[in-house]
Design an enzyme around this catalytic site. Structure first.
Site, mmCIF file in Angstrom:
data_model
loop_
_atom_site.group_PDB
_atom_site.id
_atom_site.type_symbol
_atom_site.label_atom_id
_atom_site.label_comp_id
_atom_site.label_asym_id
_atom_site.label_seq_id
_atom_site.Cartn_x
_atom_site.Cartn_y
_atom_site.Cartn_z
ATOM 1 N N ASP A 285 0.765 -1.240 0.021
ATOM 2 C CA ASP A 285 -0.045 0.079 0.236
ATOM 3 C C ASP A 285 1.022 1.238 0.099
ATOM 4 O O ASP A 285 1.668 1.425 1.228
ATOM 5 C CB ASP A 285 -0.832 0.063 1.281
ATOM 6 C CG ASP A 285 -2.070 0.681 1.178
ATOM 7 O OD1 ASP A 285 -2.020 1.675 0.495
ATOM 8 O OD2 ASP A 285 -3.271 0.250 1.892
ATOM 9 N N ASP B 153 -2.915 4.735 -2.214
ATOM 10 C CA ASP B 153 -3.745 5.568 -1.446
ATOM 11 C C ASP B 153 -4.291 6.965 -1.803
ATOM 12 O O ASP B 153 -3.224 7.637 -2.552
ATOM 13 C CB ASP B 153 -2.935 5.587 -0.157
ATOM 14 C CG ASP B 153 -3.889 6.218 1.012
ATOM 15 O OD1 ASP B 153 -4.805 5.495 1.403
ATOM 16 O OD2 ASP B 153 -3.442 7.339 1.627
ATOM 17 N N GLU C 199 -6.848 4.379 -5.011
ATOM 18 C CA GLU C 199 -7.923 4.513 -4.534
ATOM 19 C C GLU C 199 -8.546 5.853 -4.728
ATOM 20 O O GLU C 199 -7.515 7.065 -4.661
ATOM 21 C CB GLU C 199 -7.697 4.533 -2.888
ATOM 22 C CG GLU C 199 -9.014 4.888 -2.177
ATOM 23 C CD GLU C 199 -8.632 5.257 -0.569
ATOM 24 O OE1 GLU C 199 -9.488 5.318 0.153
ATOM 25 O OE2 GLU C 199 -7.554 5.704 -0.631
ATOM 26 N N HIS D 61 -11.399 -1.230 5.192
ATOM 27 C CA HIS D 61 -10.934 -0.658 6.687
ATOM 28 C C HIS D 61 -11.461 0.829 6.947
ATOM 29 O O HIS D 61 -11.154 1.098 7.882
ATOM 30 C CB HIS D 61 -9.409 -0.690 6.832
ATOM 31 C CG HIS D 61 -8.699 0.247 5.874
ATOM 32 N ND1 HIS D 61 -8.743 0.033 4.322
ATOM 33 C CD2 HIS D 61 -8.065 1.312 5.959
ATOM 34 C CE1 HIS D 61 -8.016 1.304 3.864
ATOM 35 N NE2 HIS D 61 -7.648 1.714 4.944
ATOM 36 N N ASP D 62 -12.006 1.436 5.937
ATOM 37 C CA ASP D 62 -12.550 2.680 6.203
ATOM 38 C C ASP D 62 -14.105 2.600 6.286
ATOM 39 O O ASP D 62 -14.663 3.612 6.323
ATOM 40 C CB ASP D 62 -12.021 3.672 4.994
ATOM 41 C CG ASP D 62 -10.703 4.022 5.024
ATOM 42 O OD1 ASP D 62 -10.046 3.861 6.102
ATOM 43 O OD2 ASP D 62 -10.299 4.283 3.950
HETATM 44 O O1 TEU Z 1 -8.537 6.722 2.683
HETATM 45 C C1 TEU Z 1 -9.148 7.892 2.189
HETATM 46 C C2 TEU Z 1 -10.388 8.188 2.169
HETATM 47 O O2 TEU Z 1 -11.004 9.024 1.712
HETATM 48 C C3 TEU Z 1 -11.176 7.800 3.475
HETATM 49 O O3 TEU Z 1 -10.448 7.619 4.525
HETATM 50 C C4 TEU Z 1 -12.152 8.828 3.871
HETATM 51 O O4 TEU Z 1 -11.749 9.986 3.758
HETATM 52 C C5 TEU Z 1 -12.771 8.387 5.180
HETATM 53 O O5 TEU Z 1 -13.316 7.286 5.321
HETATM 54 C C6 TEU Z 1 -13.511 9.705 5.692
HETATM 55 O O6 TEU Z 1 -15.033 9.470 5.687
HETATM 56 C C7 TEU Z 1 -7.036 6.354 2.757
HETATM 57 C C8 TEU Z 1 -7.001 5.323 3.580
HETATM 58 O O7 TEU Z 1 -7.871 4.235 2.951
HETATM 59 C C9 TEU Z 1 -7.437 5.764 5.097
HETATM 60 O O8 TEU Z 1 -7.147 4.609 5.851
HETATM 61 C C10 TEU Z 1 -6.545 6.784 5.314
HETATM 62 O O9 TEU Z 1 -6.858 7.228 6.712
HETATM 63 C C11 TEU Z 1 -6.475 7.946 4.396
HETATM 64 O O10 TEU Z 1 -6.447 7.475 3.045
HETATM 65 C C12 TEU Z 1 -5.359 8.749 4.483
HETATM 66 O O11 TEU Z 1 -4.113 8.153 4.234
#
Ligand code: TEU
Length: 542
Positions: A96, A196, A246, A320-321
């Site tokens: 990642d 990312d 992403e 994971h988000d």
């Molecule tokens: O995520 C980007 C992202 O857009 C989401 O985290 C979203 O902003 C969040 O769910 C808010 O509702 C990536 C990664 O997957 C995340 O884990 C990181 O925190 C983020 O980037 C920053 O690197």
């Protein structure tokens, strides 16, 4: 080119997958020990979330050194062994790459803070405007996106946490540094990369206030993003590997360009519009039930347009988000198995490469935490404070977190019904839902009808039936907004898929066609071809 159309990717959130040394945190050796499990699922690639050196303010998405391993996750030797053993099993690893920002503890940023102009130009520093922030843009984790540095009398941009400083991709030195990182991991033998928030890397030339929103329209799919991606892929020679970007708040037109083979950017991308259909007025922190018509419309548009114009989706409902999709779009109390399997069929039978997020294949649910002390995620704790400041009661704020927090997807993998769900011999870094006694890999392994064994079938069907991997797609009108129907078509073969998102029986104006039932979540065929039972899902091949 890898045949990523026949492949399935499994996502591992390393901190919560398997703890091999009893410190309560998952690790690289934990992944290696579970490779046989991954092999038994039939998956082809494993995307491992960041394990690089990091202060862990955002669980590793705040990298302070791209070339070393965070000791809490293991050592470089552990990485080498993991790659080697995965390779022997025919599993490709994907790492990642967090390239939109670094941690403020990265040595580049430290040099920038000391006023070294060379390194200040690695980031985005701006002067105050009328004594305040350069723009009104908001951080994705709440609050203004600029942080003031008194010693420099300047502000730096952070689209995420204040300890995640955005890199300046317009500086060719930054782009060269990041290419070096890719080459380093490529040489170690990884088979792919996940990038990312990679559609946020190109910022506008002029920074100005956003009178309509939080600033995202200025930097999402920014002016030079396609150029930078092409350059990165070309100069690192990763065009034949599995690459997934992403894409935050993106558009179909851009995703077509990101993924069309002739553009030589990425193999596929994640988009998120379909996971915002339960945001009230677009606000993640305001609750409403999922709008199913909107969900269907978004899936239809993204699936059909990407297919028409040669783009390729990474298909997923969990990561994971995100909260667990079975708790969000299914019914995890009354129809856990049925709804988990229905959602699995949605992901694995649409057009694109499916991603399984750890635990999804078991039907793992949301965490159902009830106190703020149980949460760990920086976004969740920030927004809890923001909600309280807005005047929302503690109870309401906790109800919102319980539905929306990223921690819902971050509880430990439920391996068995023993202590700590078999995840760790120590005290896990985050709590485990009580339902691990029933929902766990050990019990599901023995049960032919389990969610786990259903996922295995779906993964292998993709390899057997070209209509799944390579077919076109057309959504049908089922006459009932709770029932989605689509056809996958290849030459003279058609796979007709019907999926109910309802806890009741649902009538449709179509008829489920006669043919071979390739897979379904009820034992017996429906007696009435125009009626679906609760969360019924069926795929007919003819
Ligand atoms: O995520 C980007 C992202 O857009 C989401 O985290 C979203 O902003 C969040 O769910 C808010 O509702 C990536 C990664 O997957 C995340 O884990 C990181 O925190 C983020 O980037 C920053 O690197």
């Amino acid at each position: 080119m890898t045949d990523f159309k026949k492949s399935t990717v499994y996502q591992i959130y390393i901190k919560s997958f398997y703890d091999s040394d009893g410190d309560g945190i998952g690790d690289l050796n934990g992944i290696r020990l579970k490779l046989p499990y991954l092999k038994s699922l039939g998956i082809d690639y494993v995307w491992v979330t960041p394990f690089f050196r990091s202060p862990m303010n955002d669980n590793g998405y705040d990298v302070s050194d791209y070339y070393s391993v965070n000791p809490v996750f293991g050592t470089m030797e552990d990485v080498d062994r993991l790659i080697e053993e995965a390779d022997k099993l025919g599993i490709g690893l994907m790492f990642d790459m967090v390239f939109n920002h670094t941690s403020t503890e990265h040595e580049w940023f430290k040099k920038a803070l000391n006023g070294d102009p060379e390194y200040m130009d690695y980031y985005i520093f701006r002067d105050s405007v009328d004594g305040h922030e350069p723009t009104n843009w908001e951080s994705k984790f709440g609050g203004n996106a600029w942080k003031y540095v008194p010693s420099l009398d300047k502000w730096y941009l952070h689209l995420f946490d204040k300890t995640q400083a955005d890199l300046n991709w317009d500086n060719p030195k930054v782009r060269e540094e990041l290419k070096k990182v890719i080459r380093f991991w490529k040489e170690k033998g990884v088979k792919g990369f996940r990038f990312d928030v990679v559609n946020l890397i190109s910022k506008p030339e002029i920074f100005k206030d956003d009178s309509e929103g939080d600033g995202r329209r200025f930097y999402s799919d920014g002016p030079r993003v396609h150029e930078y991606l092409k350059e990165l892929v070309r100069d690192t020679g990763i065009g034949d590997m599995l690459t997934v970007g992403e894409m935050s708040s993106t558009t179909i037109d851009n995703c077509i360009r990101y993924t069309r083979p002739e553009d030589k950017e990425l193999s596929m991308c994640f988009s998120f519009h379909h996971l915002k259909v339960d945001y009230l007025n677009g606000d993640k922190w305001a609750l409403m039930p999922p709008d199913l018509s909107k969900l269907r419309e978004l899936l239809k548009t993204w699936q059909e347009e990407m297919a028409d114009k040669g783009g390729w989706n990474a298909v997923f409902t969990c990561n994971h988000d995100q909260p667990r999709s079975v708790s969000r779009f299914g019914d995890d109390r009354h129809y856990l198995r049925e709804s988990a399997k229905m959602l699995a069929m949605l992901t694995h039978l649409m057009r694109g490469t499916p991603y399984i997020y750890q635990g999804e294949e078991l039907g793992m649910t949301n965490a159902y935490f009830s106190s703020i002390e149980q949460y760990r995620d920086v976004e969740s704790t920030n927004y809890y404070d923001i909600l309280l400041k807005k005047g929302i009661t503690e109870k309401e704020a906790l109800d919102i977190l319980s539905a929306r927090s990223r921690d819902n997807g971050r509880t430990p993998m439920q391996w068995n019904d023993g202590k700590n769900a078999g995840f760790s011999k120590g005290e896990p870094w985050i709590g485990i839902p009580d339902n691990y006694k029933e929902i766990n890999a050990g019990s599901e392994e023995k049960d032919p009808d389990s969610v786990l064994n259903f996922y295995r079938r779906l993964v292998s069907l993709r390899k057997e039936y070209a209509v799944i991997s390579d077919g076109g797609i057309r959504f049908l009108e089922s006459g009932n907004e709770k029932v989605f129907a689509f056809e996958r078509i290849l030459d003279d073969k058609t796979l007709s898929v019907f999926l109910s998102f309802s806890s009741d029986n649902e009538k449709i104006s179509l008829k489920i066609p006669a043919g071979e039932i390739l897979i379904g979540n009820y034992d017996t065929a429906t007696e009435k071809p125009d009626l679906l039972r609760p969360f019924e899902a069926v795929a007919v091949y003819a």
